[in-house]
Design a protein around this motif. Structure first.
Motif, PDB file in Angstrom:
ATOM      1  N   ARG A  62       9.277   8.950   5.498  1.00 22.47           N
ATOM      2  CA  ARG A  62       9.895   8.935   6.723  1.00 22.47           C
ATOM      3  C   ARG A  62       9.462  10.004   7.322  1.00 22.47           C
ATOM      4  O   ARG A  62       9.227  10.262   8.662  1.00 22.47           O
ATOM      5  CB  ARG A  62      11.388   9.098   6.530  1.00 22.47           C
ATOM      6  N   THR A  63       8.611  10.986   6.792  1.00 21.16           N
ATOM      7  CA  THR A  63       8.156  11.909   7.732  1.00 21.16           C
ATOM      8  C   THR A  63       6.778  11.930   8.015  1.00 21.16           C
ATOM      9  O   THR A  63       5.816  12.639   8.525  1.00 21.16           O
ATOM     10  CB  THR A  63       7.933  13.390   6.553  1.00 21.16           C
ATOM     11  N   ALA A  64       6.248  10.506   7.771  1.00 23.38           N
ATOM     12  CA  ALA A  64       4.873  10.288   8.296  1.00 23.38           C
ATOM     13  C   ALA A  64       4.626  10.223   9.599  1.00 23.38           C
ATOM     14  O   ALA A  64       6.024   9.978  10.784  1.00 23.38           O
ATOM     15  CB  ALA A  64       4.359   8.812   7.725  1.00 23.38           C
ATOM     16  N   PRO A  65       3.669  10.617  10.460  1.00 22.25           N
ATOM     17  CA  PRO A  65       3.645  10.535  11.977  1.00 22.25           C
ATOM     18  C   PRO A  65       4.118   9.282  12.576  1.00 22.25           C
ATOM     19  O   PRO A  65       3.513   8.237  12.218  1.00 22.25           O
ATOM     20  CB  PRO A  65       1.973  10.896  12.087  1.00 22.25           C
ATOM     21  N   ALA A  66       4.929   9.396  13.616  1.00 19.12           N
ATOM     22  CA  ALA A  66       5.717   8.436  14.150  1.00 19.12           C
ATOM     23  C   ALA A  66       4.709   7.445  14.702  1.00 19.12           C
ATOM     24  O   ALA A  66       4.650   6.087  14.642  1.00 19.12           O
ATOM     25  CB  ALA A  66       6.672   8.827  15.329  1.00 19.12           C
ATOM     26  N   THR A  67       3.601   8.174  15.311  1.00 15.53           N
ATOM     27  CA  THR A  67       2.376   7.261  15.822  1.00 15.53           C
ATOM     28  C   THR A  67       1.811   6.470  15.040  1.00 15.53           C
ATOM     29  O   THR A  67       1.264   5.142  15.611  1.00 15.53           O
ATOM     30  CB  THR A  67       1.461   8.126  16.799  1.00 15.53           C
ATOM     31  N   VAL A 104       0.830  -1.302  -0.081  1.00 14.62           N
ATOM     32  CA  VAL A 104       0.107   0.070   0.003  1.00 14.62           C
ATOM     33  C   VAL A 104       0.894   1.198   0.009  1.00 14.62           C
ATOM     34  O   VAL A 104       1.680   1.417   0.811  1.00 14.62           O
ATOM     35  CB  VAL A 104      -0.845  -0.020   1.179  1.00 14.62           C
ATOM     36  N   VAL A 105       0.606   2.124  -1.000  1.00 15.51           N
ATOM     37  CA  VAL A 105       1.548   3.385  -1.096  1.00 15.51           C
ATOM     38  C   VAL A 105       0.538   4.490  -0.435  1.00 15.51           C
ATOM     39  O   VAL A 105      -0.502   4.736  -0.646  1.00 15.51           O
ATOM     40  CB  VAL A 105       1.673   4.002  -2.381  1.00 15.51           C
ATOM     41  N   THR A 106       1.107   5.080   0.899  1.00 13.43           N
ATOM     42  CA  THR A 106       0.575   6.283   1.429  1.00 13.43           C
ATOM     43  C   THR A 106       1.737   6.938   2.229  1.00 13.43           C
ATOM     44  O   THR A 106       2.458   6.504   2.905  1.00 13.43           O
ATOM     45  CB  THR A 106      -0.504   5.619   2.514  1.00 13.43           C
ATOM     46  N   GLY A 107       1.494   8.275   1.520  1.00 14.79           N
ATOM     47  CA  GLY A 107       2.679   9.345   2.172  1.00 14.79           C
ATOM     48  C   GLY A 107       2.468   9.552   3.856  1.00 14.79           C
ATOM     49  O   GLY A 107       3.478   9.622   4.323  1.00 14.79           O
ATOM     50  N   SER A 108       1.309   9.185   4.121  1.00 10.29           N
ATOM     51  CA  SER A 108       0.900   9.827   5.686  1.00 10.29           C
ATOM     52  C   SER A 108       0.596   8.586   6.701  1.00 10.29           C
ATOM     53  O   SER A 108       0.256   8.652   7.553  1.00 10.29           O
ATOM     54  CB  SER A 108      -0.424  10.509   5.634  1.00 10.29           C
ATOM     55  N   ARG A 160      11.339   9.130  -0.702  1.00 11.31           N
ATOM     56  CA  ARG A 160      10.258   9.606  -1.728  1.00 11.31           C
ATOM     57  C   ARG A 160       9.468   8.314  -2.252  1.00 11.31           C
ATOM     58  O   ARG A 160       9.708   7.239  -2.063  1.00 11.31           O
ATOM     59  CB  ARG A 160      10.750  10.242  -2.863  1.00 11.31           C
ATOM     60  N   LEU A 161       8.156   8.631  -2.537  1.00  7.74           N
ATOM     61  CA  LEU A 161       7.215   7.688  -3.085  1.00  7.74           C
ATOM     62  C   LEU A 161       7.001   7.683  -4.606  1.00  7.74           C
ATOM     63  O   LEU A 161       6.084   7.600  -5.391  1.00  7.74           O
ATOM     64  CB  LEU A 161       5.815   7.709  -2.400  1.00  7.74           C
ATOM     65  N   THR A 162       7.960   8.208  -5.231  1.00  4.77           N
ATOM     66  CA  THR A 162       8.074   8.368  -6.728  1.00  4.77           C
ATOM     67  C   THR A 162       8.074   6.751  -7.346  1.00  4.77           C
ATOM     68  O   THR A 162       8.629   5.954  -6.713  1.00  4.77           O
ATOM     69  CB  THR A 162       9.251   9.122  -7.025  1.00  4.77           C
ATOM     70  N   PRO A 163       7.684   6.746  -8.589  1.00  2.00           N
ATOM     71  CA  PRO A 163       7.509   5.345  -9.260  1.00  2.00           C
ATOM     72  C   PRO A 163       9.045   4.717  -9.123  1.00  2.00           C
ATOM     73  O   PRO A 163       8.932   3.369  -8.720  1.00  2.00           O
ATOM     74  CB  PRO A 163       7.182   5.383 -10.584  1.00  2.00           C
ATOM     75  N   ASP A 164      10.006   5.410  -9.386  1.00  2.43           N
ATOM     76  CA  ASP A 164      11.346   4.906  -9.190  1.00  2.43           C
ATOM     77  C   ASP A 164      11.738   4.238  -7.822  1.00  2.43           C
ATOM     78  O   ASP A 164      12.412   3.071  -7.626  1.00  2.43           O
ATOM     79  CB  ASP A 164      12.372   5.786  -9.737  1.00  2.43           C
ATOM     80  N   ALA A 165      11.376   4.983  -6.908  1.00  2.00           N
ATOM     81  CA  ALA A 165      11.760   4.552  -5.605  1.00  2.00           C
ATOM     82  C   ALA A 165      10.793   3.438  -5.119  1.00  2.00           C
ATOM     83  O   ALA A 165      11.073   2.645  -4.458  1.00  2.00           O
ATOM     84  CB  ALA A 165      11.530   5.792  -4.509  1.00  2.00           C
ATOM     85  N   LEU A 166       9.470   3.333  -5.418  1.00  3.09           N
ATOM     86  CA  LEU A 166       8.643   2.278  -5.192  1.00  3.09           C
ATOM     87  C   LEU A 166       9.085   1.142  -5.746  1.00  3.09           C
ATOM     88  O   LEU A 166       9.103  -0.033  -5.134  1.00  3.09           O
ATOM     89  CB  LEU A 166       7.257   2.679  -5.638  1.00  3.09           C
ATOM     90  N   LEU A 167       9.397   0.987  -6.958  1.00  2.00           N
ATOM     91  CA  LEU A 167       9.743  -0.149  -7.782  1.00  2.00           C
ATOM     92  C   LEU A 167      11.357  -0.715  -7.338  1.00  2.00           C
ATOM     93  O   LEU A 167      11.501  -1.748  -7.463  1.00  2.00           O
ATOM     94  CB  LEU A 167       9.774   0.295  -9.339  1.00  2.00           C
ATOM     95  N   ALA A 168      12.091   0.493  -7.006  1.00  2.00           N
ATOM     96  CA  ALA A 168      13.503  -0.309  -6.575  1.00  2.00           C
ATOM     97  C   ALA A 168      13.232  -0.969  -5.353  1.00  2.00           C
ATOM     98  O   ALA A 168      14.026  -2.031  -4.869  1.00  2.00           O
ATOM     99  CB  ALA A 168      14.194   1.120  -6.181  1.00  2.00           C
TER     100      ALA A 168
END
Length: 242
Positions: A131-136, A104-108, A153-161
């Protein structure tokens, strides 16, 4: 179910192997290969009353199941997972003892720890977040059994890597339209499996991809076309040499 292309013929999918052969991934993959799967009405709607389930059919559900059996991982945006009330995959994949995990992709880190993704699954979901998502939230998801993966980051290259690092090469993206649009804009879509449901849905439903303006159109080749009870099941792949 009848095969319209490449050769008109009846497809005996009573044996699951016949249908699986139609959707086999390329052999010998050494990097993520992204297959996107969507269902749409004939007038382009991707949902009915906010969910894709209203567009489904018996043929679409069979293909959906086969696509999951063949993949190494199911990639989905958190918004789609919430809207469709996703649960974890439970049926072992072909050649695997366990089902493919849901990534699941979710920035938060916006996944409910009590959702069916975590409470109704045979394998832990992978939460790809920032990494900036709330620690809780990160802690709550980890405590609930998710494999939490904070990224820069959640860019396609980062996700697929990240998926490639895990050896998850056969990627099945089930949306939503924003994630599909981002993958297309990054020229990371290798295949599109599109079911056309014989419905006029109307309304204000969106299309199967939403992305940044100016993305370069990608030529695709129709690999096969299946038909059953008015439903068309189309498989497109990158055009040769493109």
């Amino acid at each position: 179910m009848d095969r319209l292309l490449p050769v008109p013929a009846a497809l005996d999918d009573a044996a699951a192997d016949a249908l699986a052969a139609q959707y086999a991934y390329p052999a010998g993959l050494t990097a993520p290969y992204v297959r996107v799967n969507f269902v749409s009405s004939v007038d382009g709607a991707v949902t009915v009353d906010g969910r894709s389930g209203g567009l489904g059919s018996a043929a679409d559900r069979r293909v959906f199941g086969v696509l999951r059996e063949l993949c190494d991982v199911v990639l989905v945006g958190a918004g789609t997972a919430r809207a469709e009330d996703y649960r974890g995959a439970r049926k072992p994949g072909r050649g695997r003892d366990t089902p493919p995990p849901i990534a699941v992709v979710t920035g938060s880190a916006g996944v409910n720890p009590k959702s069916r993704l975590l409470t109704d699954t045979a394998v832990p979901p992978i939460v790809l977040t920032l990494r900036t998502a709330p620690a809780t939230r990160l802690e709550a998801l980890a405590d609930a059994g998710a494999e939490v993966v904070p990224l820069d980051r959640l860019t396609p290259d980062a996700l697929l890597a990240e998926l490639g690092r895990r050896g998850l090469y056969r990627v099945l993206c089930e949306g939503g339209p924003t994630l599909h649009g981002q993958l297309h804009a990054a020229d990371a879509v290798d295949e599109l499996c599109l079911t056309l449901s014989p419905l006029l849905a109307g309304g204000d439903s969106g299309r199967i991809a939403h992305g940044p303006a100016g993305a370069t159109p990608r030529p695709m080749t129709l690999v096969h076309a299946l038909h059953e009870d008015g439903t068309l099941l189309l498989r497109y792949a990158r055009a040769a040499g493109r």
